[in-house]
Scaffold this motif. Structure first.
Motif, PDB file in Angstrom:
ATOM      1  N   ALA A 109     -35.897  -7.563 -12.734  1.00  0.00           N
ATOM      2  CA  ALA A 109     -35.310  -8.905 -12.693  1.00  0.00           C
ATOM      3  C   ALA A 109     -35.000  -9.408 -14.098  1.00  0.00           C
ATOM      4  N   ARG A 110     -33.922 -10.176 -14.195  1.00  0.00           N
ATOM      5  CA  ARG A 110     -33.625 -10.931 -15.417  1.00  0.00           C
ATOM      6  C   ARG A 110     -34.236 -12.313 -15.234  1.00  0.00           C
ATOM      7  N   ILE A 111     -35.075 -12.725 -16.159  1.00  0.00           N
ATOM      8  CA  ILE A 111     -35.775 -14.006 -16.077  1.00  0.00           C
ATOM      9  C   ILE A 111     -35.140 -14.941 -17.100  1.00  0.00           C
ATOM     10  N   ILE A 112     -34.472 -15.973 -16.600  1.00  0.00           N
ATOM     11  CA  ILE A 112     -33.580 -16.785 -17.427  1.00  0.00           C
ATOM     12  C   ILE A 112     -34.139 -18.185 -17.599  1.00  0.00           C
ATOM     13  N   LEU A 113     -34.322 -18.573 -18.835  1.00  0.00           N
ATOM     14  CA  LEU A 113     -34.792 -19.914 -19.172  1.00  0.00           C
ATOM     15  C   LEU A 113     -33.580 -20.780 -19.494  1.00  0.00           C
ATOM     16  N   MET A 114     -33.385 -21.856 -18.736  1.00  0.00           N
ATOM     17  CA  MET A 114     -32.305 -22.791 -19.027  1.00  0.00           C
ATOM     18  C   MET A 114     -32.781 -23.744 -20.116  1.00  0.00           C
ATOM     19  N   CYS A 115     -32.104 -23.702 -21.254  1.00  0.00           N
ATOM     20  CA  CYS A 115     -32.622 -24.393 -22.428  1.00  0.00           C
ATOM     21  C   CYS A 115     -31.486 -24.727 -23.385  1.00  0.00           C
ATOM     22  N   PRO A 116     -31.449 -25.947 -23.967  1.00  0.00           N
ATOM     23  CA  PRO A 116     -30.383 -26.297 -24.909  1.00  0.00           C
ATOM     24  C   PRO A 116     -30.340 -25.392 -26.133  1.00  0.00           C
ATOM     25  N   GLN A 117     -31.448 -24.727 -26.438  1.00  0.00           N
ATOM     26  CA  GLN A 117     -31.498 -23.842 -27.595  1.00  0.00           C
ATOM     27  C   GLN A 117     -30.980 -22.442 -27.286  1.00  0.00           C
ATOM     28  N   GLY A 118     -30.659 -22.170 -26.029  1.00  0.00           N
ATOM     29  CA  GLY A 118     -30.299 -20.820 -25.622  1.00  0.00           C
ATOM     30  C   GLY A 118     -28.884 -20.417 -26.001  1.00  0.00           C
ATOM     31  N   GLU A 119     -28.574 -19.174 -25.687  1.00  0.00           N
ATOM     32  CA  GLU A 119     -27.230 -18.628 -25.875  1.00  0.00           C
ATOM     33  C   GLU A 119     -26.237 -19.413 -25.025  1.00  0.00           C
ATOM     34  N   THR A 120     -25.102 -19.759 -25.595  1.00  0.00           N
ATOM     35  CA  THR A 120     -24.098 -20.505 -24.845  1.00  0.00           C
ATOM     36  C   THR A 120     -23.524 -19.639 -23.728  1.00  0.00           C
ATOM     37  N   PHE A 121     -23.560 -20.154 -22.520  1.00  0.00           N
ATOM     38  CA  PHE A 121     -23.091 -19.404 -21.360  1.00  0.00           C
ATOM     39  C   PHE A 121     -21.577 -19.249 -21.396  1.00  0.00           C
ATOM     40  N   THR A 122     -21.099 -18.051 -21.111  1.00  0.00           N
ATOM     41  CA  THR A 122     -19.671 -17.737 -21.123  1.00  0.00           C
ATOM     42  C   THR A 122     -19.315 -16.918 -19.884  1.00  0.00           C
ATOM     43  N   GLN A 123     -18.026 -16.757 -19.661  1.00  0.00           N
ATOM     44  CA  GLN A 123     -17.579 -15.910 -18.552  1.00  0.00           C
ATOM     45  C   GLN A 123     -18.052 -14.476 -18.740  1.00  0.00           C
ATOM     46  N   LYS A 124     -18.071 -14.005 -19.973  1.00  0.00           N
ATOM     47  CA  LYS A 124     -18.560 -12.653 -20.246  1.00  0.00           C
ATOM     48  C   LYS A 124     -20.010 -12.506 -19.818  1.00  0.00           C
ATOM     49  N   LYS A 125     -20.823 -13.534 -20.079  1.00  0.00           N
ATOM     50  CA  LYS A 125     -22.229 -13.484 -19.664  1.00  0.00           C
ATOM     51  C   LYS A 125     -22.325 -13.516 -18.142  1.00  0.00           C
ATOM     52  N   ALA A 126     -21.471 -14.293 -17.488  1.00  0.00           N
ATOM     53  CA  ALA A 126     -21.463 -14.328 -16.022  1.00  0.00           C
ATOM     54  C   ALA A 126     -21.164 -12.946 -15.455  1.00  0.00           C
ATOM     55  N   GLU A 127     -20.203 -12.265 -16.036  1.00  0.00           N
ATOM     56  CA  GLU A 127     -19.844 -10.932 -15.575  1.00  0.00           C
ATOM     57  C   GLU A 127     -20.998  -9.955 -15.788  1.00  0.00           C
ATOM     58  N   GLU A 128     -21.717 -10.128 -16.881  1.00  0.00           N
ATOM     59  CA  GLU A 128     -22.889  -9.282 -17.147  1.00  0.00           C
ATOM     60  C   GLU A 128     -23.983  -9.519 -16.112  1.00  0.00           C
ATOM     61  N   LEU A 129     -24.283 -10.777 -15.839  1.00  0.00           N
ATOM     62  CA  LEU A 129     -25.351 -11.099 -14.891  1.00  0.00           C
ATOM     63  C   LEU A 129     -24.984 -10.720 -13.461  1.00  0.00           C
ATOM     64  N   ALA A 130     -23.695 -10.702 -13.157  1.00  0.00           N
ATOM     65  CA  ALA A 130     -23.248 -10.339 -11.810  1.00  0.00           C
ATOM     66  C   ALA A 130     -23.537  -8.871 -11.483  1.00  0.00           C
ATOM     67  N   GLN A 131     -23.902  -8.081 -12.480  1.00  0.00           N
ATOM     68  CA  GLN A 131     -24.237  -6.675 -12.259  1.00  0.00           C
ATOM     69  C   GLN A 131     -25.710  -6.479 -11.911  1.00  0.00           C
ATOM     70  N   GLU A 132     -26.486  -7.553 -11.976  1.00  0.00           N
ATOM     71  CA  GLU A 132     -27.927  -7.460 -11.766  1.00  0.00           C
ATOM     72  C   GLU A 132     -28.296  -7.542 -10.288  1.00  0.00           C
ATOM     73  N   ASP A 133     -29.507  -7.064  -9.971  1.00  0.00           N
ATOM     74  CA  ASP A 133     -30.038  -7.144  -8.611  1.00  0.00           C
ATOM     75  C   ASP A 133     -30.774  -8.452  -8.363  1.00  0.00           C
ATOM     76  N   HIS A 134     -31.455  -8.968  -9.400  1.00  0.00           N
ATOM     77  CA  HIS A 134     -32.366 -10.087  -9.197  1.00  0.00           C
ATOM     78  C   HIS A 134     -32.346 -10.979 -10.435  1.00  0.00           C
ATOM     79  N   LEU A 135     -32.070 -12.253 -10.218  1.00  0.00           N
ATOM     80  CA  LEU A 135     -32.089 -13.237 -11.289  1.00  0.00           C
ATOM     81  C   LEU A 135     -33.122 -14.303 -10.953  1.00  0.00           C
ATOM     82  N   ILE A 136     -33.934 -14.676 -11.937  1.00  0.00           N
ATOM     83  CA  ILE A 136     -34.910 -15.752 -11.773  1.00  0.00           C
ATOM     84  C   ILE A 136     -34.618 -16.813 -12.835  1.00  0.00           C
ATOM     85  N   PHE A 137     -34.353 -18.036 -12.390  1.00  0.00           N
ATOM     86  CA  PHE A 137     -34.042 -19.131 -13.302  1.00  0.00           C
ATOM     87  C   PHE A 137     -35.242 -20.070 -13.406  1.00  0.00           C
ATOM     88  N   ILE A 138     -35.569 -20.474 -14.629  1.00  0.00           N
ATOM     89  CA  ILE A 138     -36.662 -21.410 -14.869  1.00  0.00           C
ATOM     90  C   ILE A 138     -36.074 -22.726 -15.353  1.00  0.00           C
TER      91      ILE A 138
END
Length: 269
Positions: A101-130
């Motif tokens: 699983a990719r464990i994702i922390l939603m945080c103002p200090q984090g990497e800026t979300f982009t379409q490229k990142k969306a395409e990367e995450l769409a390849q994963e089986d399991h996403l966990i958002f905190i």
């Protein structure tokens, strides 16, 4: 794909997960979406999930225990599901290899979300958002639990729920079978490196404003060329910085020269 969200306000996700594209994706069995209240995993009798920061200061800090406990619980059920799935497919040499699983922390200090990142995450089986709702997170969550920190922009919201919804919507719509038209996601703004070209539909004329003749011609190659040029025009006018990040063909360069001349003359296109 499985998507889990850890939040103290799981009710915020009920309408989002059950309607529109996300609801249809769940109904089709393409994705499983679940919001979990991590307060249920607090290890104290008052179910406290935050505390005052060491060293003093304003605000409250999200405690590590409920987050670690919740993630570990979710991962344990995910591992069991993956094991059962693997057992049923063990004879299939092409069986899908389960990814961690990719464990994702939603945080103002984090990497800026982009379409490229969306395409990367769409390849994963399991996403966990905190999703936090306090002054900050105990640093041990960042250092020893999460795999990604994401931000949807340089501003601060009251919590990570709305940013998580944004990322989840962006990712799920890219999964095969979610959108009715398979080419829709491929031609989105940012997916091609350019902003998307203008769209028109019926009627061909509305209050004196006409659809460009090229789109009514029925000539597919010419329509494709028109769309590419207009995508270049829109990007050049609104987000010229994007042009420095993609590889332009010689035809693209010629079109950009034409666009600059046309815009300088103020001609219609």
């Amino acid at each position: 794909m499985r998507v889990d969200v850890l939040t103290i306000f799981p009710e915020m996700f009920e309408g989002v997960f059950g309607t529109s594209i996300l609801g249809k994706a769940q109904n089709k069995g393409i994705v499983t979406l679940k919001a979990t209240n991590f307060r249920d995993y607090a290890d104290n009798k008052h179910s406290m999930v935050d505390d005052t920061p060491y060293g003093g200061g304003g605000g409250m800090v999200l405690k590590p225990e409920p987050i670690f406990n919740a993630v570990e619980s979710i991962l344990s059920t995910s591992d069991m599901d993956a094991s059962e799935s693997h057992s049923s497919e063990i004879k299939d040499e092409a069986a899908h290899v389960h990814q961690p699983a990719r464990i994702i922390l939603m945080c103002p200090q984090g990497e800026t979300f982009t379409q490229k990142k969306a395409e990367e995450l769409a390849q994963e089986d399991h996403l966990i958002f905190i999703c936090g709702h306090y002054e900050g997170y105990d640093e041990r969550i960042r250092e020893h639990l999460v795999t990604d920190e994401l931000s949807i922009g340089d501003y601060v919201l009251t919590g990570g729920e709305i940013p998580a919804m944004t990322v989840i919507d962006s990712v799920v719509r890219l999964l095969p079978g979610v959108l009715g038209n398979a080419t829709s996601a491929m031609t989105d703004s940012f997916s091609t490196g350019l902003l998307e070209y203008p769209h028109y539909t019926r009627p061909a004329e509305f209050r004196g404003h006409k659809v460009p003749d090229m789109l009514l011609s029925g000539h597919h190659a010419n329509v494709a060329a028109w769309r590419r040029k207009e995508a270049l025009r829109r990007t050049w006018k609104r987000r010229p910085d994007m042009l420095d990040q993609i590889e332009l063909t010689s035809k693209d360069m010629r079109w950009l020269d034409e666009i600059r001349r046309e815009e300088d003359r103020g001609t219609d296109h």
